[in-house]
Design a protein around this motif. Sequence first.
Motif, PDB file in Angstrom:
ATOM      1  N   HIS A 269       2.946  13.931  -3.163  1.00  0.00           N
ATOM      2  CA  HIS A 269       2.558  14.491  -4.454  1.00  0.00           C
ATOM      3  C   HIS A 269       2.959  15.964  -4.492  1.00  0.00           C
ATOM      4  O   HIS A 269       2.691  16.713  -3.546  1.00  0.00           O
ATOM      5  CB  HIS A 269       1.041  14.384  -4.672  1.00  0.00           C
ATOM      6  CG  HIS A 269       0.535  12.980  -4.732  1.00  0.00           C
ATOM      7  ND1 HIS A 269      -0.780  12.687  -5.053  1.00  0.00           N
ATOM      8  CD2 HIS A 269       1.135  11.790  -4.523  1.00  0.00           C
ATOM      9  CE1 HIS A 269      -0.955  11.375  -5.029  1.00  0.00           C
ATOM     10  NE2 HIS A 269       0.196  10.817  -4.693  1.00  0.00           N
TER      11      HIS A 269
ATOM     12  N   ASP B 283       3.142   8.499 -13.003  1.00  0.00           N
ATOM     13  CA  ASP B 283       4.015   9.310 -12.148  1.00  0.00           C
ATOM     14  C   ASP B 283       3.746  10.798 -12.367  1.00  0.00           C
ATOM     15  O   ASP B 283       3.675  11.570 -11.413  1.00  0.00           O
ATOM     16  CB  ASP B 283       5.490   9.026 -12.449  1.00  0.00           C
ATOM     17  CG  ASP B 283       5.903   7.613 -12.109  1.00  0.00           C
ATOM     18  OD1 ASP B 283       5.023   6.764 -11.920  1.00  0.00           O
ATOM     19  OD2 ASP B 283       7.113   7.345 -12.027  1.00  0.00           O
TER      20      ASP B 283
ATOM     21  N   HIS C 255       0.992  17.316 -11.945  1.00  0.00           N
ATOM     22  CA  HIS C 255       0.692  16.482 -10.777  1.00  0.00           C
ATOM     23  C   HIS C 255       1.730  15.358 -10.740  1.00  0.00           C
ATOM     24  O   HIS C 255       1.591  14.349 -11.425  1.00  0.00           O
ATOM     25  CB  HIS C 255      -0.725  15.923 -10.869  1.00  0.00           C
ATOM     26  CG  HIS C 255      -1.152  15.129  -9.661  1.00  0.00           C
ATOM     27  ND1 HIS C 255      -1.027  15.605  -8.377  1.00  0.00           N
ATOM     28  CD2 HIS C 255      -1.704  13.893  -9.552  1.00  0.00           C
ATOM     29  CE1 HIS C 255      -1.474  14.703  -7.525  1.00  0.00           C
ATOM     30  NE2 HIS C 255      -1.889  13.647  -8.210  1.00  0.00           N
TER      31      HIS C 255
ATOM     32  N   ARG D  95       3.564  12.505  -8.880  1.00  0.00           N
ATOM     33  CA  ARG D  95       3.265  11.546  -7.813  1.00  0.00           C
ATOM     34  C   ARG D  95       4.520  10.745  -7.471  1.00  0.00           C
ATOM     35  O   ARG D  95       4.939   9.898  -8.243  1.00  0.00           O
ATOM     36  CB  ARG D  95       2.124  10.624  -8.247  1.00  0.00           C
ATOM     37  CG  ARG D  95       0.862  11.375  -8.639  1.00  0.00           C
ATOM     38  CD  ARG D  95      -0.168  10.485  -9.334  1.00  0.00           C
ATOM     39  NE  ARG D  95      -0.648   9.427  -8.478  1.00  0.00           N
ATOM     40  CZ  ARG D  95      -0.577   8.143  -8.772  1.00  0.00           C
ATOM     41  NH1 ARG D  95      -0.015   7.743  -9.911  1.00  0.00           N
ATOM     42  NH2 ARG D  95      -1.062   7.237  -7.937  1.00  0.00           N
TER      43      ARG D  95
END
Length: 321
Positions: free
Chosen positions: A148, A228, A259, A261
């Motif tokens: 992440h 995502d 954020h 991911r």
Amino acid sequence: MTTQESFETPPHPENDAGEMRCVGVEIEFGGLDGRRTAVFLADELGGTYRQTDPYAYEVTGTPLGDFEVTLDTSYAHYQSKSHKLLDEVGSRLANLVGAAAELVVPYEIVTPPVPMDRLAEVARLLRRMAESGASGTEKSVFFAFGLHLNPETPSRKAEGIMPIVKAFALLSPWLWRSIDPDPTRRLLRFADPYDPTYVRLIADPDYHPDTAQMIDDYLAHNPSRNHDLDMLPLFAYLDEARVRARLPNEKINGRPTFHYRLPDAKLGDPSWSFAKEWNRWVAVERFAADADRLAAAGRAYLARAHDEESWAEEVAEFIGS
């Protein structure tokens, strides 16, 4: 991991205050337990470590800041409720869960916010971890370790945030194809794509919401952390009451970052590159900063019916890749 990694710089490397933007990194791995990892970090970086529960450590006083090392399941980390009997039962249960989980659940390192121009130091740290026995998704078909990235936003205003969300939504099929995640991540669908209706809404070149509308539209179409690009931490930072009104029970820690991911962290794979993963994010920010190309891509997206694969091909032409 490659020995030489070049980290590209986004178009706006500074925040609104004129300071270098920072990036938080969360990376899952196997091969090393929590204590060995904490000792490694302290030795490698020059800090000190302490155990905060049976499956969690913190490493403090390093030149980069303070790190956390935890078994990646909340059930192994008991939080005291100030009731002696409940504390004893809860603590024992957490220890049992942690002992079992260590066999199949990865440990995770959470870095402090690292200035973008020092990401090469994180890459060197990860390379040394791999040399010391840390492994990633490549080690077993049963592993699904993620990475992440939490880049600080260049602006806290909607006009600085929304183009990046729009660029990410339009580039998402291309990013997924470029990353080429492990088949298990494809099978399990690591993260849900944005609601297609939402992508069509924000792809419109005339979509320029204020902060309230930006958050409301996102919550109406994507009321989940499982994307995502998870925008909920940033939106909770900007307007926590608005987010809590829609998602009162979602675990969200507000922070002024995106954020992002990623589905795979392959620490033990010599061909895997932390820099390459970061540079894909930079491609998103560069696309967002080019208003003409972003608008043209939005119009193209709205003008045709397409599946993900054909759009991945078409949008690649807009970014010259």
